[in-house]
Write a protein that holds these residues in place. Structure first.
Motif, PDB file in Angstrom:
ATOM      1  N   VAL A  83       0.854  -1.184   0.000  1.00 60.96           N
ATOM      2  CA  VAL A  83       0.000   0.000   0.000  1.00 60.96           C
ATOM      3  C   VAL A  83       0.888   1.231   0.000  1.00 60.96           C
ATOM      4  O   VAL A  83       1.748   1.383   0.870  1.00 60.96           O
ATOM      5  CB  VAL A  83      -0.925   0.024   1.236  1.00 60.96           C
ATOM      6  CG1 VAL A  83      -1.769   1.299   1.236  1.00 60.96           C
ATOM      7  CG2 VAL A  83      -1.822  -1.205   1.267  1.00 60.96           C
ATOM      8  N   VAL A  84       0.717   2.099  -0.989  1.00 59.73           N
ATOM      9  CA  VAL A  84       1.405   3.386  -1.019  1.00 59.73           C
ATOM     10  C   VAL A  84       0.463   4.403  -0.399  1.00 59.73           C
ATOM     11  O   VAL A  84      -0.633   4.642  -0.908  1.00 59.73           O
ATOM     12  CB  VAL A  84       1.776   3.796  -2.454  1.00 59.73           C
ATOM     13  CG1 VAL A  84       2.444   5.174  -2.456  1.00 59.73           C
ATOM     14  CG2 VAL A  84       2.706   2.766  -3.076  1.00 59.73           C
ATOM     15  N   GLU A  85       0.885   4.986   0.708  1.00 65.45           N
ATOM     16  CA  GLU A  85       0.012   5.884   1.451  1.00 65.45           C
ATOM     17  C   GLU A  85       0.284   7.342   1.104  1.00 65.45           C
ATOM     18  O   GLU A  85       1.409   7.727   0.798  1.00 65.45           O
ATOM     19  CB  GLU A  85       0.202   5.674   2.956  1.00 65.45           C
ATOM     20  CG  GLU A  85      -0.254   4.303   3.444  1.00 65.45           C
ATOM     21  CD  GLU A  85      -0.178   4.183   4.947  1.00 65.45           C
ATOM     22  OE1 GLU A  85       0.816   4.673   5.516  1.00 65.45           O
ATOM     23  OE2 GLU A  85      -1.101   3.616   5.545  1.00 65.45           O
ATOM     24  N   ASP A  86      -0.754   8.134   1.168  1.00 68.66           N
ATOM     25  CA  ASP A  86      -0.649   9.573   1.007  1.00 68.66           C
ATOM     26  C   ASP A  86      -0.449  10.177   2.394  1.00 68.66           C
ATOM     27  O   ASP A  86      -1.332  10.111   3.245  1.00 68.66           O
ATOM     28  CB  ASP A  86      -1.922  10.119   0.359  1.00 68.66           C
ATOM     29  CG  ASP A  86      -1.833  11.613   0.068  1.00 68.66           C
ATOM     30  OD1 ASP A  86      -0.857  12.252   0.515  1.00 68.66           O
ATOM     31  OD2 ASP A  86      -2.748  12.134  -0.606  1.00 68.66           O
ATOM     32  N   LYS A  87       0.736  10.752   2.625  1.00 67.11           N
ATOM     33  CA  LYS A  87       1.025  11.313   3.946  1.00 67.11           C
ATOM     34  C   LYS A  87       0.065  12.440   4.312  1.00 67.11           C
ATOM     35  O   LYS A  87      -0.172  12.714   5.485  1.00 67.11           O
ATOM     36  CB  LYS A  87       2.463  11.843   3.983  1.00 67.11           C
ATOM     37  CG  LYS A  87       3.525  10.764   3.967  1.00 67.11           C
ATOM     38  CD  LYS A  87       4.901  11.372   4.073  1.00 67.11           C
ATOM     39  CE  LYS A  87       5.980  10.302   4.115  1.00 67.11           C
ATOM     40  NZ  LYS A  87       7.339  10.880   4.217  1.00 67.11           N
ATOM     41  N   ASN A  88      -0.481  13.113   3.298  1.00 67.67           N
ATOM     42  CA  ASN A  88      -1.352  14.255   3.561  1.00 67.67           C
ATOM     43  C   ASN A  88      -2.824  13.873   3.642  1.00 67.67           C
ATOM     44  O   ASN A  88      -3.675  14.727   3.879  1.00 67.67           O
ATOM     45  CB  ASN A  88      -1.171  15.309   2.456  1.00 67.67           C
ATOM     46  CG  ASN A  88       0.258  15.804   2.385  1.00 67.67           C
ATOM     47  OD1 ASN A  88       0.889  16.059   3.410  1.00 67.67           O
ATOM     48  ND2 ASN A  88       0.784  15.939   1.169  1.00 67.67           N
ATOM     49  N   ALA A  89      -3.128  12.576   3.414  1.00 71.32           N
ATOM     50  CA  ALA A  89      -4.528  12.163   3.384  1.00 71.32           C
ATOM     51  C   ALA A  89      -5.124  12.180   4.785  1.00 71.32           C
ATOM     52  O   ALA A  89      -4.491  11.789   5.755  1.00 71.32           O
ATOM     53  CB  ALA A  89      -4.654  10.770   2.784  1.00 71.32           C
ATOM     54  N   THR A  90      -6.366  12.639   4.891  1.00 73.32           N
ATOM     55  CA  THR A  90      -7.076  12.631   6.169  1.00 73.32           C
ATOM     56  C   THR A  90      -8.132  11.546   6.205  1.00 73.32           C
ATOM     57  O   THR A  90      -8.745  11.299   7.225  1.00 73.32           O
ATOM     58  CB  THR A  90      -7.750  13.992   6.423  1.00 73.32           C
ATOM     59  OG1 THR A  90      -8.623  14.291   5.331  1.00 73.32           O
ATOM     60  CG2 THR A  90      -6.705  15.083   6.550  1.00 73.32           C
ATOM     61  N   VAL A  91      -8.355  10.895   5.041  1.00 76.36           N
ATOM     62  CA  VAL A  91      -9.297   9.779   4.961  1.00 76.36           C
ATOM     63  C   VAL A  91      -8.581   8.636   4.267  1.00 76.36           C
ATOM     64  O   VAL A  91      -7.582   8.834   3.578  1.00 76.36           O
ATOM     65  CB  VAL A  91     -10.566  10.161   4.164  1.00 76.36           C
ATOM     66  CG1 VAL A  91     -11.340  11.232   4.905  1.00 76.36           C
ATOM     67  CG2 VAL A  91     -10.216  10.627   2.757  1.00 76.36           C
ATOM     68  N   PRO A  92      -9.048   7.382   4.436  1.00 70.47           N
ATOM     69  CA  PRO A  92      -8.388   6.250   3.785  1.00 70.47           C
ATOM     70  C   PRO A  92      -8.338   6.425   2.278  1.00 70.47           C
ATOM     71  O   PRO A  92      -9.248   6.982   1.665  1.00 70.47           O
ATOM     72  CB  PRO A  92      -9.273   5.060   4.174  1.00 70.47           C
ATOM     73  CG  PRO A  92      -9.950   5.489   5.431  1.00 70.47           C
ATOM     74  CD  PRO A  92     -10.171   6.967   5.280  1.00 70.47           C
ATOM     75  N   ILE A  93      -7.255   5.903   1.663  1.00 77.51           N
ATOM     76  CA  ILE A  93      -7.103   6.007   0.220  1.00 77.51           C
ATOM     77  C   ILE A  93      -8.085   5.082  -0.471  1.00 77.51           C
ATOM     78  O   ILE A  93      -8.588   4.130   0.106  1.00 77.51           O
ATOM     79  CB  ILE A  93      -5.662   5.648  -0.200  1.00 77.51           C
ATOM     80  CG1 ILE A  93      -5.321   4.219   0.239  1.00 77.51           C
ATOM     81  CG2 ILE A  93      -4.677   6.620   0.368  1.00 77.51           C
ATOM     82  CD1 ILE A  93      -3.968   3.765  -0.219  1.00 77.51           C
ATOM     83  N   ALA A  94      -8.340   5.374  -1.746  1.00 76.05           N
ATOM     84  CA  ALA A  94      -9.273   4.557  -2.514  1.00 76.05           C
ATOM     85  C   ALA A  94      -8.714   3.161  -2.706  1.00 76.05           C
ATOM     86  O   ALA A  94      -7.505   2.957  -2.716  1.00 76.05           O
ATOM     87  CB  ALA A  94      -9.528   5.214  -3.872  1.00 76.05           C
ATOM     88  N   ASN A  95      -9.589   2.202  -2.873  1.00 75.15           N
ATOM     89  CA  ASN A  95      -9.177   0.813  -3.009  1.00 75.15           C
ATOM     90  C   ASN A  95      -8.877   0.445  -4.453  1.00 75.15           C
ATOM     91  O   ASN A  95      -9.236  -0.622  -4.917  1.00 75.15           O
ATOM     92  CB  ASN A  95     -10.267  -0.112  -2.457  1.00 75.15           C
ATOM     93  CG  ASN A  95     -10.353  -0.031  -0.955  1.00 75.15           C
ATOM     94  OD1 ASN A  95      -9.334   0.127  -0.293  1.00 75.15           O
ATOM     95  ND2 ASN A  95     -11.558  -0.121  -0.421  1.00 75.15           N
ATOM     96  N   SER A  96      -8.240   1.353  -5.177  1.00 80.09           N
ATOM     97  CA  SER A  96      -7.833   1.033  -6.541  1.00 80.09           C
ATOM     98  C   SER A  96      -6.588   0.167  -6.496  1.00 80.09           C
ATOM     99  O   SER A  96      -5.690   0.409  -5.711  1.00 80.09           O
ATOM    100  CB  SER A  96      -7.539   2.321  -7.317  1.00 80.09           C
ATOM    101  OG  SER A  96      -6.514   3.052  -6.681  1.00 80.09           O
TER     102      SER A  96
END
Length: 481
Positions: A397-410
């Motif tokens: 899983v590549v995470e977005d450090k700036n994300a405040t909600v879970p990333i999309a399940n693409s």
């Protein structure tokens, strides 16, 4: 439901350029492009040689990993620069044409394995090899996988072997400073230490014994340095920290302490302007089955004064966790495998339960906590109407450090070898407690942050590197003006 965008049609013509390539042939069946400029490869394992917007060649250092002193290893790679779920996929094998001894993967053919590119020739050698291997071995001569019975999809108990062997590593301090056996500081105990890949992650072997593994806390690479002023605390990881107590610029000295969980372990004053022996600091302790084992190295490169503060520069820092040693014994179980052979050089495990493969391209057949076999549908992709395609895979899983909600399940599937397995400074703890209750083990309840990760590997941030075994994905090309 099926939908294409009728308002955004890409028309490709001879002479058009896309991402550094020029179209030289178009037909109803396909397109051919060639690079429009010369590509000069930088033979440095840490450099990326881009030839499209996101694809690049990565090489070993010159003469490293190759059977020739002038040769090098080259592989295709792609940046995974979007947050999301990715699959690291191994080399596909066709049961319709492959004999039973051909179901075999090593570090060059499965992205879940640890793969230091500079050691390629040793990792793929047929004899005296290093690193990890996964192989099917038929035990009873009946219902074997492969061309003699292409539809068989059962791996019997003990027929899937996972083997791993330790390999030597020269300390970066030794390499960069050109030290030899006669000039290395005696505190190092030698020019080399040994690593063992264990379910894809590298560990340091205690006393060069593959059955005793220590977590890697941090290793500073050749180009890394840490600049600290008096009073600074450097968080090394896993509870360890280095505190700079005082910097004496006039005397070219620095006084610092190594601590764990706030308790001081070692303290020393190092001269930054002298011999290598004066500039190096080491720490030893009794752990595993050994005494006075080296667990910490750092090198004070220099000290200097700014307008307001005094600083020290630390390089080649190397630290293993002396308090978390994994002792591996015959009969122990890890992630569905039982240890059947231990030696100073390596470990062999076999699957402890029968594995029945679900021949459905959308199903994952897990055989460890995070590795699984994926297959085609029965009779699809194979040269035999009864056969199927099979390959090992693992998810990251590549995470977005700036994300405040879970990333999309693409999810994007890619034939890749994960570079992160080589370059990570920290050994993630992927082991399960063995059934025999081996000492030195920690379960996930002791580490809530590990329990939250689940079985997929999480990779924070962007620019995760992946070596492509075969380019089998679609690019959304946009014509350059």
């Amino acid at each position: 439901t099926w939908l294409i965008d009728k308002d955004d049609i890409l028309i490709i013509k001879n002479g058009d350029e896309y991402q550094g390539f020029e179209v030289i042939e178009t037909s109803k069946d396909g397109i051919v492009l060639e690079n429009s400029k010369s590509i000069t490869l930088n033979l440095d394992k840490d450099k990326k040689n881009y030839f499209t917007d996101s694809w690049y060649f990565q090489t070993s250092d010159k003469g490293k990993g190759s059977t020739s002193p002038e040769g090098y290893i080259i592989r295709l790679a792609k940046d995974l620069d979007k947050p999301g779920n990715y699959t690291l996929r191994g080399m596909p094998v066709d049961t319709g044409v492959t004999s039973s001894d051909g179901f075999y993967w090593n570090a060059a053919t499965f992205g879940g394995f640890n793969y230091p590119v500079n050691k390629h020739k040793n990792f793929v050698a047929s004899e005296d090899w290093w690193g990890e291997r996964l192989q099917y071995v038929d035990k009873d001569g009946q219902d074997e996988l492969g061309v003699n019975n292409p539809g068989n999809h059962v791996i019997g108990e003990g027929e899937l072997l996972y083997s791993t062997r330790q390999f030597s590593n020269k300390y970066d301090l030794v390499s960069d400073l050109g030290l030899t056996a006669s000039t290395i500081p005696p505190e190092l105990g030698g020019m080399f230490y040994y690593k063992l890949p264990w379910f894809g992650k590298p560990y340091v072997t205690v006393e060069n014994d593959a059955s005793q593994l220590a977590n890697i806390v941090i290793t500073q690479g050749s180009s890394d340095k840490k600049v600290l002023k008096s009073g600074d605390v450097w968080d090394l990881g896993k509870g360890y920290s280095l505190t700079v107590n005082q910097v004496d610029v006039e005397g070219d000295k620095v006084w610092f302490s190594l601590s764990k969980n706030g308790e001081e372990l070692e303290s020393g004053i190092v001269n930054a302007n002298g011999t290598v022996e004066n500039q190096i600091f080491t720490a030893t302790a009794d752990f595993g089955d050994g005494t006075d084992q080296l667990y910490f190295i750092t090198y004070v490169d220099s000290v200097f004064m700014s307008a307001t503060d005094s600083f020290a520069v630390f390089k080649y820092t190397w630290l293993i966790d002396k308090d978390d040693i994994l002792i591996i014994k015959n009969g122990d179980e890890y992630q569905g495998f039982e240890v059947i052979e231990t030696s100073k050089d390596g470990i062999v495990l076999e699957n402890s339960k029968c594995i029945t493969l679900n021949l459905d391209k959308d199903k994952k057949n897990y055989f460890t906590d995070s590795w699984y076999f994926q297959t085609s549908d029965k009779g699809k992709g194979s040269t035999s109407p009864e056969g199927y395609i099979i390959y090992p895979a693992t998810d990251v899983v590549v995470e977005d450090k700036n994300a405040t909600v879970p990333i999309a399940n693409s999810t994007e599937e890619t034939n890749i070898t994960s570079e992160s397995n080589e370059s990570e400074n920290v050994s993630a703890d992927h082991r399960k407690a063995p059934s025999s209750g081996t000492a030195g083990m920690e379960d996930k309840e002791s580490h809530p942050e590990e329990a939250a990760e689940g079985s997929s590997t999480k990779l924070p941030g962007f620019g995760i590197i992946s070596g492509i075994i075969g380019v089998m994905m679609c690019l959304a090309l946009r014509r350059k003006s």
